[in-house]
Design a protein around this motif. Sequence first.
Motif, PDB file in Angstrom:
ATOM      1  N   VAL A  20      53.706  15.581  34.437  1.00 41.38           N
ATOM      2  CA  VAL A  20      54.527  14.531  35.028  1.00 41.38           C
ATOM      3  C   VAL A  20      55.864  15.142  35.407  1.00 41.38           C
ATOM      4  CG1 VAL A  20      55.648  12.294  34.652  1.00 41.38           C
ATOM      5  CG2 VAL A  20      53.383  12.746  33.655  1.00 41.38           C
ATOM      6  N   LEU A  21      56.203  15.057  36.672  1.00 41.91           N
ATOM      7  CA  LEU A  21      57.487  15.575  37.145  1.00 41.91           C
ATOM      8  C   LEU A  21      58.441  14.411  37.339  1.00 41.91           C
ATOM      9  CD1 LEU A  21      56.258  18.134  39.843  1.00 41.91           C
ATOM     10  CD2 LEU A  21      56.569  18.465  37.383  1.00 41.91           C
ATOM     11  N   GLY A  22      59.547  14.436  36.593  1.00 43.60           N
ATOM     12  CA  GLY A  22      60.515  13.350  36.665  1.00 43.60           C
ATOM     13  C   GLY A  22      60.411  12.445  35.460  1.00 43.60           C
ATOM     14  N   GLY A  23      61.568  12.135  34.848  1.00 40.34           N
ATOM     15  CA  GLY A  23      61.574  11.317  33.634  1.00 40.34           C
ATOM     16  C   GLY A  23      62.235   9.973  33.814  1.00 40.34           C
ATOM     17  N   GLY A  24      62.173   9.431  35.037  1.00 42.54           N
ATOM     18  CA  GLY A  24      62.827   8.158  35.335  1.00 42.54           C
ATOM     19  C   GLY A  24      61.942   6.949  35.106  1.00 42.54           C
ATOM     20  N   GLN A  25      62.226   5.867  35.852  1.00 36.53           N
ATOM     21  CA  GLN A  25      61.540   4.604  35.652  1.00 36.53           C
ATOM     22  C   GLN A  25      60.049   4.681  35.971  1.00 36.53           C
ATOM     23  OE1 GLN A  25      62.805   1.862  34.274  1.00 36.53           O
ATOM     24  NE2 GLN A  25      64.731   2.944  33.956  1.00 36.53           N
ATOM     25  N   VAL A  26      59.693   5.461  36.999  1.00 34.06           N
ATOM     26  CA  VAL A  26      58.264   5.580  37.341  1.00 34.06           C
ATOM     27  C   VAL A  26      57.505   6.212  36.183  1.00 34.06           C
ATOM     28  CG1 VAL A  26      56.586   6.643  38.894  1.00 34.06           C
ATOM     29  CG2 VAL A  26      58.703   5.684  39.819  1.00 34.06           C
ATOM     30  N   ALA A  27      58.025   7.291  35.651  1.00 31.16           N
ATOM     31  CA  ALA A  27      57.386   7.931  34.499  1.00 31.16           C
ATOM     32  C   ALA A  27      57.328   6.986  33.305  1.00 31.16           C
ATOM     33  CB  ALA A  27      58.139   9.204  34.137  1.00 31.16           C
ATOM     34  N   GLN A  28      58.395   6.250  33.095  1.00 32.86           N
ATOM     35  CA  GLN A  28      58.438   5.318  31.961  1.00 32.86           C
ATOM     36  C   GLN A  28      57.319   4.287  32.052  1.00 32.86           C
ATOM     37  OE1 GLN A  28      62.357   3.784  30.942  1.00 32.86           O
ATOM     38  NE2 GLN A  28      61.479   1.786  30.458  1.00 32.86           N
ATOM     39  N   ARG A  29      57.009   3.848  33.278  1.00 31.43           N
ATOM     40  CA  ARG A  29      55.942   2.862  33.452  1.00 31.43           C
ATOM     41  C   ARG A  29      54.560   3.484  33.321  1.00 31.43           C
ATOM     42  NH1 ARG A  29      58.826   1.413  38.080  1.00 31.43           N
ATOM     43  NH2 ARG A  29      57.092   2.128  39.382  1.00 31.43           N
ATOM     44  N   ARG A  30      54.399   4.727  33.790  1.00 33.65           N
ATOM     45  CA  ARG A  30      53.068   5.331  33.845  1.00 33.65           C
ATOM     46  C   ARG A  30      52.672   6.063  32.565  1.00 33.65           C
ATOM     47  NH1 ARG A  30      51.446   2.111  37.608  1.00 33.65           N
ATOM     48  NH2 ARG A  30      52.446   2.423  39.650  1.00 33.65           N
ATOM     49  N   LEU A  31      53.628   6.561  31.818  1.00 34.91           N
ATOM     50  CA  LEU A  31      53.314   7.368  30.643  1.00 34.91           C
ATOM     51  C   LEU A  31      52.503   6.636  29.570  1.00 34.91           C
ATOM     52  CD1 LEU A  31      56.561   9.495  30.242  1.00 34.91           C
ATOM     53  CD2 LEU A  31      54.235  10.374  30.584  1.00 34.91           C
ATOM     54  N   PRO A  32      52.793   5.370  29.253  1.00 37.28           N
ATOM     55  CA  PRO A  32      52.003   4.726  28.190  1.00 37.28           C
ATOM     56  C   PRO A  32      50.507   4.746  28.435  1.00 37.28           C
ATOM     57  CG  PRO A  32      53.973   3.443  28.639  1.00 37.28           C
ATOM     58  CD  PRO A  32      53.919   4.506  29.689  1.00 37.28           C
ATOM     59  N   ALA A  33      50.077   4.542  29.686  1.00 37.13           N
ATOM     60  CA  ALA A  33      48.637   4.557  29.967  1.00 37.13           C
ATOM     61  C   ALA A  33      48.064   5.958  29.818  1.00 37.13           C
ATOM     62  CB  ALA A  33      48.378   4.033  31.377  1.00 37.13           C
ATOM     63  N   LEU A  34      48.832   6.970  30.214  1.00 35.70           N
ATOM     64  CA  LEU A  34      48.368   8.347  30.053  1.00 35.70           C
ATOM     65  C   LEU A  34      48.288   8.724  28.580  1.00 35.70           C
ATOM     66  CD1 LEU A  34      50.417  10.010  32.937  1.00 35.70           C
ATOM     67  CD2 LEU A  34      47.939   9.642  32.877  1.00 35.70           C
ATOM     68  N   ILE A  35      49.250   8.252  27.803  1.00 34.59           N
ATOM     69  CA  ILE A  35      49.213   8.492  26.353  1.00 34.59           C
ATOM     70  C   ILE A  35      47.984   7.824  25.750  1.00 34.59           C
ATOM     71  CG2 ILE A  35      50.376   7.976  24.178  1.00 34.59           C
ATOM     72  CD1 ILE A  35      53.043   8.247  25.740  1.00 34.59           C
ATOM     73  N   ALA A  36      47.731   6.567  26.161  1.00 32.63           N
ATOM     74  CA  ALA A  36      46.571   5.832  25.646  1.00 32.63           C
ATOM     75  C   ALA A  36      45.270   6.526  26.014  1.00 32.63           C
ATOM     76  CB  ALA A  36      46.582   4.406  26.180  1.00 32.63           C
ATOM     77  N   ALA A  37      45.250   7.231  27.156  1.00 27.51           N
ATOM     78  CA  ALA A  37      44.050   7.950  27.583  1.00 27.51           C
ATOM     79  C   ALA A  37      43.836   9.244  26.803  1.00 27.51           C
ATOM     80  CB  ALA A  37      44.136   8.257  29.083  1.00 27.51           C
ATOM     81  N   GLY A  38      44.794   9.609  25.958  1.00 28.68           N
ATOM     82  CA  GLY A  38      44.645  10.803  25.132  1.00 28.68           C
ATOM     83  C   GLY A  38      44.955  12.103  25.847  1.00 28.68           C
ATOM     84  N   ALA A  39      45.679  12.024  26.960  1.00 29.06           N
ATOM     85  CA  ALA A  39      45.979  13.217  27.739  1.00 29.06           C
ATOM     86  C   ALA A  39      46.985  14.116  27.025  1.00 29.06           C
ATOM     87  CB  ALA A  39      46.530  12.816  29.113  1.00 29.06           C
ATOM     88  N   ASP A  40      46.909  15.398  27.350  1.00 32.76           N
ATOM     89  CA  ASP A  40      47.891  16.385  26.879  1.00 32.76           C
ATOM     90  C   ASP A  40      49.010  16.388  27.929  1.00 32.76           C
ATOM     91  OD1 ASP A  40      49.312  18.507  25.846  1.00 32.76           O
ATOM     92  OD2 ASP A  40      47.937  20.027  26.624  1.00 32.76           O
ATOM     93  N   ILE A  41      50.057  15.622  27.679  1.00 37.86           N
ATOM     94  CA  ILE A  41      51.055  15.332  28.706  1.00 37.86           C
ATOM     95  C   ILE A  41      52.241  16.275  28.603  1.00 37.86           C
ATOM     96  CG2 ILE A  41      52.553  13.547  29.687  1.00 37.86           C
ATOM     97  CD1 ILE A  41      50.684  11.481  28.280  1.00 37.86           C
ATOM     98  N   HIS A  42      52.594  16.862  29.742  1.00 40.79           N
ATOM     99  CA  HIS A  42      53.758  17.736  29.825  1.00 40.79           C
ATOM    100  C   HIS A  42      54.725  17.143  30.848  1.00 40.79           C
ATOM    101  CE1 HIS A  42      52.231  21.224  27.478  1.00 40.79           C
ATOM    102  NE2 HIS A  42      51.083  20.610  27.743  1.00 40.79           N
ATOM    103  N   LEU A  43      55.878  16.732  30.368  1.00 41.42           N
ATOM    104  CA  LEU A  43      56.911  16.169  31.223  1.00 41.42           C
ATOM    105  C   LEU A  43      57.882  17.273  31.617  1.00 41.42           C
ATOM    106  CD1 LEU A  43      58.499  13.705  32.436  1.00 41.42           C
ATOM    107  CD2 LEU A  43      59.699  13.610  30.244  1.00 41.42           C
ATOM    108  N   VAL A  44      58.077  17.420  32.915  1.00 37.11           N
ATOM    109  CA  VAL A  44      59.023  18.412  33.422  1.00 37.11           C
ATOM    110  C   VAL A  44      60.155  17.665  34.100  1.00 37.11           C
ATOM    111  CG1 VAL A  44      59.362  20.390  34.949  1.00 37.11           C
ATOM    112  CG2 VAL A  44      57.175  20.105  33.748  1.00 37.11           C
ATOM    113  N   SER A  45      61.330  17.674  33.472  1.00 38.75           N
ATOM    114  CA  SER A  45      62.467  16.938  34.014  1.00 38.75           C
ATOM    115  C   SER A  45      63.726  17.311  33.226  1.00 38.75           C
ATOM    116  CB  SER A  45      62.236  15.432  33.924  1.00 38.75           C
ATOM    117  OG  SER A  45      63.348  14.709  34.410  1.00 38.75           O
ATOM    118  N   PRO A  46      64.849  17.511  33.913  1.00 45.39           N
ATOM    119  CA  PRO A  46      66.092  17.801  33.182  1.00 45.39           C
ATOM    120  C   PRO A  46      66.561  16.631  32.333  1.00 45.39           C
ATOM    121  CG  PRO A  46      66.281  18.380  35.514  1.00 45.39           C
ATOM    122  CD  PRO A  46      65.046  17.563  35.368  1.00 45.39           C
ATOM    123  N   GLU A  47      66.269  15.416  32.789  1.00 49.77           N
ATOM    124  CA  GLU A  47      66.722  14.204  32.103  1.00 49.77           C
ATOM    125  C   GLU A  47      65.561  13.228  31.979  1.00 49.77           C
ATOM    126  OE1 GLU A  47      69.851  12.800  34.578  1.00 49.77           O
ATOM    127  OE2 GLU A  47      71.343  14.220  33.809  1.00 49.77           O
TER     128      GLU A  47
END
Length: 410
Positions: A20-47
């Motif tokens: 996931v590139l970017g740690g803003g509102q879009v990521a905030q909305r999409r990450l919970p479903a990816l977490i629930a899917a059991g993905a190995d998630i790597h967030l790349v973002s300064p903030e």
Amino acid sequence: MAEHPAYPVGLRLTGRRVVVLGGGQVAQRRLPALIAAGADIHLVSPEATPSVEAMAEAGEITWHRRPYTEGDLATAWYALIATSDTEANTRASAEAEAHRVWCVRSDDADAATAWTPATGTSEGVTVAVLTTEARGRDPRHTAAIRDAVVEGLRDGTLVAPHHRTRTPGVALVGGGPGDPDLITVRGRRLLAEADVVIADRLGPRDLLAELPPHVEVIDAAKIPYGRFMAQEAINNALVEHAKQGRSVVRLKGGDPYVFGRGMEELHALAEAGIPCTVVPGISSSISVPGAAGIPVTHRGVAHEFTVVSGHVAPDDERSLVDWPSLAKLTGTLVVLMGVDKIGRIAETLVANGKSPDTPVALVQEGTTAAQRRVDATLATVAETAAAQGVKPPAVIVIGEVVAVGPRGTA
């Protein structure tokens, strides 16, 4: 590409690398479903937003606190590009294309190789909606369709038949105080899926009219001083129908465990080896006073409320209620099933120290179109109830909270 619709597919991402590139509102909305899917998630973002940062601190995602660099997507299975840097997004999108990584872009859907559908879940079913290119991909339209389908599945208004064998069993469903809209979402869904419904008189009767013709409805009404179905017969009916492989709903008024004999039925089912689900309901002890403009607690007036059964009089040897102690409480007293005993209840409370001027409200047929409220005091309630012809079902509220709300809400 614009001539062809997207091909829908469900990605199984458990243990697979997602970037996931970017740690803003879009990521905030999409990450919970990816977490629930059991993905190995790597967030790349300064903030990142505080919520996204909390996910990293909890170990749900791995956060690389830097901007995107070439190679971040090389080993990914799926990528979500959602930075505010258009040039970086374009480069990342090109890398995803080169490595055949399915890629979603929040800033330019046409440049993406995948689109995120509007999704929702209901009892193990995931609904995913994609708007076709021909309709212009309106996200609000897509979300509205998703919401309508999910809500229909949850409240039982959209019912799909089961083509595989269901596990037979019984659901003890609290139907709430009477208004059919006050049954829980889960209760309504189970009712819509039932083969047999054993219903009390105080259950939300209007919901029975919505049942399909094949559903068998059994009247278990315990009408005061009239016909009734003995509790043992109700227990036997629950067990017999469940043993026939049918899905049974025991529809009760209020909550199954608030003077609803729910535990007796649960014990009978357990003894017979029948699986049982208990669905709590909104108790009339709180909802009916509220519908009549009476809060059972109120700051500076009542810091507690007590709910008691009035189906036997205070001087009856079967009574388990400590009426003298209740008379000493300063909070609210809610009496259920006590219309015909209210005279003796009032006398007992006054005899044990309660002021005869204590306000009393009787709310008949609460939350239904026939609701009405009759006000009195402990000194006058017996005479007033008789003169006004108050009949069960009615909830009786005793205490200063009766005078708190605007009388016009009754």
